[in-house]
Every structure is written in C-alpha cells, then in structure tokens.
Enzyme design. Structure first.
Site, PDB file in Angstrom:
ATOM      1  N   ILE A   7       5.874  18.628  36.836  1.00 30.84           N
ATOM      2  CA  ILE A   7       6.487  18.696  38.168  1.00 30.84           C
ATOM      3  C   ILE A   7       8.009  18.882  38.075  1.00 30.84           C
ATOM      4  O   ILE A   7       8.723  18.052  37.492  1.00 30.84           O
ATOM      5  CB  ILE A   7       6.140  17.429  38.992  1.00 30.84           C
ATOM      6  CG1 ILE A   7       4.617  17.213  39.021  1.00 30.84           C
ATOM      7  CG2 ILE A   7       6.729  17.519  40.409  1.00 30.84           C
ATOM      8  CD1 ILE A   7       3.789  18.392  39.526  1.00 30.84           C
TER       9      ILE A   7
ATOM     10  N   GLN B  77      21.296  57.756  21.487  1.00 31.42           N
ATOM     11  CA  GLN B  77      20.303  58.216  22.466  1.00 31.42           C
ATOM     12  C   GLN B  77      19.079  57.291  22.561  1.00 31.42           C
ATOM     13  O   GLN B  77      18.574  57.027  23.653  1.00 31.42           O
ATOM     14  CB  GLN B  77      19.858  59.644  22.141  1.00 31.42           C
ATOM     15  CG  GLN B  77      19.067  60.254  23.287  1.00 31.42           C
ATOM     16  CD  GLN B  77      18.617  61.664  22.996  1.00 31.42           C
ATOM     17  OE1 GLN B  77      18.143  61.963  21.909  1.00 31.42           O
ATOM     18  NE2 GLN B  77      18.762  62.538  23.980  1.00 31.42           N
TER      19      GLN B  77
ATOM     20  N   GLU C  12       6.155  31.089  47.379  1.00 31.10           N
ATOM     21  CA  GLU C  12       6.525  30.665  46.025  1.00 31.10           C
ATOM     22  C   GLU C  12       6.367  31.824  45.033  1.00 31.10           C
ATOM     23  O   GLU C  12       7.212  32.038  44.159  1.00 31.10           O
ATOM     24  CB  GLU C  12       5.656  29.479  45.571  1.00 31.10           C
ATOM     25  CG  GLU C  12       6.006  29.040  44.156  1.00 31.10           C
ATOM     26  CD  GLU C  12       5.253  27.810  43.659  1.00 31.10           C
ATOM     27  OE1 GLU C  12       4.504  27.196  44.446  1.00 31.10           O
ATOM     28  OE2 GLU C  12       5.420  27.471  42.471  1.00 31.10           O
TER      29      GLU C  12
ATOM     30  N   GLY D   3      -4.400  22.802  36.141  1.00 33.12           N
ATOM     31  CA  GLY D   3      -3.501  23.264  37.190  1.00 33.12           C
ATOM     32  C   GLY D   3      -4.063  24.452  37.944  1.00 33.12           C
ATOM     33  O   GLY D   3      -3.924  24.552  39.162  1.00 33.12           O
TER      34      GLY D   3
HETATM   35  C1  LIG Z   1       8.274  24.118  33.520  1.00 36.15           C
HETATM   36  C2  LIG Z   1       7.133  24.018  34.494  1.00 36.15           C
HETATM   37  C3  LIG Z   1       7.399  23.667  35.822  1.00 36.15           C
HETATM   38  C4  LIG Z   1       6.338  23.521  36.733  1.00 36.15           C
HETATM   39  N1  LIG Z   1       6.607  23.064  38.010  1.00 36.15           N
HETATM   40  C5  LIG Z   1       5.559  22.688  38.804  1.00 36.15           C
HETATM   41  C6  LIG Z   1       5.784  22.006  40.054  1.00 36.15           C
HETATM   42  O1  LIG Z   1       6.922  21.809  40.486  1.00 36.15           O
HETATM   43  N2  LIG Z   1       4.707  21.593  40.771  1.00 36.15           N
HETATM   44  C7  LIG Z   1       3.425  21.802  40.349  1.00 36.15           C
HETATM   45  O2  LIG Z   1       2.492  21.391  41.027  1.00 36.15           O
HETATM   46  N3  LIG Z   1       3.182  22.446  39.173  1.00 36.15           N
HETATM   47  C8  LIG Z   1       4.207  22.878  38.391  1.00 36.15           C
HETATM   48  N4  LIG Z   1       3.964  23.517  37.188  1.00 36.15           N
HETATM   49  C9  LIG Z   1       2.582  23.708  36.758  1.00 36.15           C
HETATM   50  C10 LIG Z   1       2.089  25.144  36.740  1.00 36.15           C
HETATM   51  O3  LIG Z   1       1.954  25.639  38.046  1.00 36.15           O
HETATM   52  C11 LIG Z   1       0.789  25.135  35.925  1.00 36.15           C
HETATM   53  O4  LIG Z   1       1.153  24.942  34.578  1.00 36.15           O
HETATM   54  C12 LIG Z   1      -0.022  26.400  36.080  1.00 36.15           C
HETATM   55  O5  LIG Z   1      -0.523  26.504  37.393  1.00 36.15           O
HETATM   56  C13 LIG Z   1      -1.201  26.466  35.093  1.00 36.15           C
HETATM   57  O6  LIG Z   1      -1.942  25.294  35.075  1.00 36.15           O
HETATM   58  P1  LIG Z   1      -2.264  24.577  33.657  1.00 36.15           P
HETATM   59  O7  LIG Z   1      -0.973  24.444  32.941  1.00 36.15           O
HETATM   60  O8  LIG Z   1      -3.020  23.348  33.914  1.00 36.15           O
HETATM   61  O9  LIG Z   1      -3.141  25.640  32.869  1.00 36.15           O
HETATM   62  P2  LIG Z   1      -4.740  25.746  32.882  1.00 36.15           P
HETATM   63  O10 LIG Z   1      -5.216  25.790  34.283  1.00 36.15           O
HETATM   64  O11 LIG Z   1      -5.303  24.729  31.969  1.00 36.15           O
HETATM   65  O12 LIG Z   1      -4.926  27.186  32.232  1.00 36.15           O
HETATM   66  C14 LIG Z   1      -4.795  27.420  30.833  1.00 36.15           C
HETATM   67  C15 LIG Z   1      -4.996  28.910  30.561  1.00 36.15           C
HETATM   68  O13 LIG Z   1      -6.306  29.310  31.009  1.00 36.15           O
HETATM   69  C16 LIG Z   1      -6.193  30.355  31.956  1.00 36.15           C
HETATM   70  N5  LIG Z   1      -7.222  30.226  32.977  1.00 36.15           N
HETATM   71  C17 LIG Z   1      -7.553  29.132  33.709  1.00 36.15           C
HETATM   72  N6  LIG Z   1      -8.519  29.427  34.600  1.00 36.15           N
HETATM   73  C18 LIG Z   1      -8.834  30.736  34.436  1.00 36.15           C
HETATM   74  C19 LIG Z   1      -9.747  31.639  35.058  1.00 36.15           C
HETATM   75  N7  LIG Z   1     -10.528  31.257  36.067  1.00 36.15           N
HETATM   76  N8  LIG Z   1      -9.798  32.919  34.602  1.00 36.15           N
HETATM   77  C20 LIG Z   1      -8.976  33.340  33.609  1.00 36.15           C
HETATM   78  N9  LIG Z   1      -8.076  32.535  32.988  1.00 36.15           N
HETATM   79  C21 LIG Z   1      -8.002  31.255  33.396  1.00 36.15           C
HETATM   80  C22 LIG Z   1      -4.806  30.220  32.550  1.00 36.15           C
HETATM   81  O14 LIG Z   1      -4.353  31.445  33.087  1.00 36.15           O
HETATM   82  C23 LIG Z   1      -4.004  29.780  31.341  1.00 36.15           C
HETATM   83  O15 LIG Z   1      -3.649  30.897  30.576  1.00 36.15           O
HETATM   84  C24 LIG Z   1       5.021  23.762  36.303  1.00 36.15           C
HETATM   85  C25 LIG Z   1       4.764  24.144  34.979  1.00 36.15           C
HETATM   86  C26 LIG Z   1       5.801  24.247  34.081  1.00 36.15           C
HETATM   87  C27 LIG Z   1       5.469  24.620  32.653  1.00 36.15           C
END
Ligand SMILES: Cc1cc2nc3c(=O)[nH]c(=O)nc-3n(C[C@H](O)[C@H](O)[C@H](O)COP(=O)(O)OP(=O)(O)OC[C@H]3O[C@@H](n4cnc5c(N)ncnc54)[C@H](O)[C@@H]3O)c2cc1C
Length: 385
Positions: free
Chosen positions: A156, A277, A240, A130
């Site tokens: 999503i 306190q 957002e 993501g």
């Molecule tokens: C309940 C929920 C609702 C959501 N709704 C939507 C939605 O409506 N539409 C949509 O498109 N998405 C949605 N999301 C997705 C959300 O935006 C993503 O989960 C988020 O952007 C992180 O992506 P990922 O989960 O793939 O984590 P990853 O990208 O796999 O990251 C995993 C970890 O690695 C870290 N990381 C990754 N790259 C780096 C870097 N370059 N440097 C340092 N740290 C890094 C991240 O910070 C994280 O801690 C939703 C998520 C949830 C849980």
C-alpha cells in the site's frame, strides 16, 4: 488542442514550485523513504491536492488537464516514489472520498486532504492476491453501530505514514463481487498496524503491509452503499490506469530529452554522439513512441473529462504506455554508456521506478484480460450507479 494559456501558466508555476520546494530534498527522501509533513502542507497550501475537488471542500474544481500537468511535471523531477505518494493521496484516496464519502466524512477528511493536513492511502491488494480483487479475505462484520475489521493488506502506497486508510473489505464473504464494501479507517484506530516494505524502486514512498486486528470503526465510516465496493473500485480504476499511462509517457519523454542533451555533449571517435546515425535513428523511434502514447493519453483524458466511461481505453493506455516507457528508458540509459548505470545520473533510478508501471494498479496481464473481454466477448462495463 488540449492546453490553454491558463494551463501553461499553471505548468510553469508548478514546475518552479517543484524545483524550489521539492528538488532540494529528493535525495534525502529517496534515502529515508519518508516525506516530511512540511512538504505535504506546502502542496496543500498551493491547492495542488484539490485541483479536481469541488470548491465546497476547498478544491479548485478544474478540468483534468490540470491533473495531467500535475502528473507530468512530477515525473520530470525523477522520483517515481515521491510522485506516487502525491498522486496516490490526491487521486486514489481522495477520489473515493469525493465520490463515495458521506457529507460528514467529506467535511472532516476531504477538506483536510485538500489542505495537506491529512494524508490518505487506498488499501485493496492483499498478501494472498492482488489481481483477484473479488477474492479478497479481509472482512468487515457489522456489530450494532460499528463494523469490526479483520485481515491484512499489502503493497500500500502511503501505507505507513498516512493518517487515514480507504479500505476494501468483505461484508458478505459468500458473495464474490457483490460482497465487498469500502470503509474509512483512522490510522490511530485500535488494532491497525503497519510495516514498511523494502523494494526495487519508488524509494521515496512508504509502501506498507497493514494488519487489521479486530479494528472497530463507526458504521458511519462505510463509504457509499454496502456491497457496492467492487463496482466503486473498478470505476475509479479507469482514472488510476490513465494516470499510470500519463506518468509513463511523461517519464519516457524525460528520458528522451535527457539522452538528447547528453548526446550533444558527449563525444566518441571525434564527434558528438548525436551525430551517429544509428543513435539518431534510435532516438527518432523512441520519440515517436512517446508521442503516440502521449497523444492517445490526452485524447482519453479529454473523453474522461467529458464524462465518458473509458475503461477499455484507460486499460489500453496503461498497458502500452508502461511497456513503451520501460523500453524507452532502457534504451535511453544505453545512450549514456557507463554513466547511465551510475546513480549520479538519472537513468538508473528512472529504470527502477518505471518497472512498477506494468504491475501496480492492475498488471499488464489483467489489463489484457479486460481488453480481450471487451473486444472479443463484447462485454460492456458500466459505472457504479
Ligand atoms: C510499489 C507498489 C505500490 C502499490 N500500491 C498499491 C496501493 O496503493 N494500493 C493497493 O491496493 N495496491 C497497491 N499495489 C499492489 C498492486 O496493485 C498489485 O501488486 C497488483 O495488482 C498485482 O497483484 P499481486 O502483486 O498480488 O500479483 P498476483 O495477483 O499474485 O499476480 C502475480 C502474477 O500473475 C499474473 N496473473 C494473475 N492472475 C492472472 C490471470 N487471470 N491471467 C494471467 N495472469 C495472471 C499477474 O499478472 C502477475 O504477473 C502496489 C504494488 C507495488 C509493488
């Protein structure tokens, strides 16, 4: 400084609406993870989805402080999932419709979205990643007057029960940032399927994983220009992220207010908790942190409303407000002792729901990357033209 008498009248009437039309159903929605259509329609009838939509699409075209009130009051009925469903429709899906939709798309989908007749979702995140938006794998291949979509999306919001999907896909797999485009996909298009995900919080909202298997859509469902998807997404991330910052200060404020009321009633060692306190000082610290974030978020809202491109500030807002909210809610729960841990009291759900703040819509780590690039490397992000 930011709210007029009209804003306050709106706040009062929206609050009353929520308590009459939504609060009685919250427990049920939290259990089923399904928001029934009559609730969406009531929001539509009242004009709440169109606060910032142009009048020609039945919107009210109001300033962004109406959106702030909408967001704040939604947080204060304590269902992060319900709130997310509402604002993901109104401010994620509908923002793309308003800004990039063709006239034909707007006539068909935007007006109906304002009225709560059609519900939307925004599909960017994929199972393979993501944070690396430009690395997405979903493709849209042009075939005559159509595009054919293949791939999958995950996490999503409104991903299962919405009527249309705003989908980011690669139209040029070789080009990273310049190869992405945005499409409108009808839920009932052949080859679209969705699975509901179980999760820690946001229980009232349907978070879905979506698959596109040779989904053929008309070429006119391309939103804006081909290849401009990445800048469109980044541009709207400013709103957002600010929204998520505002949500964070509002739920933290709710937690502090609730804790103070509780501490007045609960006694220990012969006096009410609000006389100790150590606890008073903790509350003072929590309230100060909420106030600092709130004031910052209001000032950035003002700048965004005035047309400034506030990418850095919106990232800062989300980064610090969501961190603050998690801590404040954790500490507010502590004030309730064992009752804080019970589902009968609001803190348990609030703590779970709050945890999404530093993850969704750009993780805190990614936000730090953006801020660092802007303040250390002097990178300048420009809005899509
Ligand atoms: C309940 C929920 C609702 C959501 N709704 C939507 C939605 O409506 N539409 C949509 O498109 N998405 C949605 N999301 C997705 C959300 O935006 C993503 O989960 C988020 O952007 C992180 O992506 P990922 O989960 O793939 O984590 P990853 O990208 O796999 O990251 C995993 C970890 O690695 C870290 N990381 C990754 N790259 C780096 C870097 N370059 N440097 C340092 N740290 C890094 C991240 O910070 C994280 O801690 C939703 C998520 C949830 C849980």
């Amino acid at each position: 400084m930011y709210f007029t008498e009209e804003h306050e009248v709106f706040r009062q009437s929206f609050k009353e609406f929520l308590h009459k039309e939504v609060v009685p159903y919250i427990e049920k929605l939290e259990k089923t993870g399904t928001i029934e259509r009559f609730i969406w329609k009531k929001f539509g009838e009242m004009g709440y989805f169109g606060l910032n939509t142009p009048e020609e699409y039945n919107g009210l075209n109001l300033d962004l402080f109406y959106a702030v009130i909408f967001l704040e009051e939604l947080q204060k009925i304590n269902s992060g999932g319900f709130a997310a469903a509402m604002w993901a429709h109104a401010y994620l899906a509908m923002t793309h419709l308003t800004k990039e939709g063709s006239e034909e798309i707007k006539q068909k989908y935007l007006t109906a979205s304002v009225e709560g007749e059609l519900i939307g979702c925004l599909c960017i995140t994929e199972p393979f990643g993501g944070s690396d938006v430009a690395g997405m794998r979903t493709t849209a291949v042009k075939k005559g007057d159509s595009y054919v979509l293949n791939g999958s999306k995950t996490f999503i919001t409104n991903g299962v029960y919405s009527d249309y999907l705003i989908v980011a896909a690669k139209t040029d797999v070789e080009a990273k940032h310049n190869g992405m485009s945005i499409f409108l996909v009808d839920r009932d298009a052949k080859g679209v399927s969705a699975t509901k995900l179980d999760k820690l919080g946001w229980k009232a909202s349907d978070t879905g994983e979506i698959a596109f298997d040779n989904v053929e859509i008309p070429a006119s469902n391309l939103m804006g220009e081909e290849g401009k998807g990445f800048p469109y997404i980044m541009q709207h991330f400013a709103l957002e992220r600010l929204i998520m910052g505002i949500n964070a200060h509002a739920r933290a404020e709710f937690a502090v207010d609730y804790a103070i009321d509780y501490m007045k009633e609960r006694t220990a060692f012969g006096k009410s908790l609000d006389k100790f306190q150590a606890l008073r000082h903790k509350i003072a610290e929590m309230a100060s942190e909420v106030e600092m974030c709130k004031e910052f978020n209001y000032s950035i809202t003002k700048r965004l409303n005035d047309g400034d491109y506030v990418v850095k500030e919106a990232s800062m807002s989300k980064l610090l407000s969501t961190k603050m909210a998690d801590q404040v809610i954790y500490d507010a729960l502590q004030m309730l002792g064992g009752y804080g841990y019970m589902e009968e009291y609001p803190m348990a759900r609030l703590l779970r729901d709050s945890r999404l703040g530093p993850i969704g819509g750009g993780t805190s780590e990614i936000l730090k990357e953006i801020i660092a690039k802007m303040i250390i490397d002097k990178k300048d992000y420009k809005p899509a033209t």
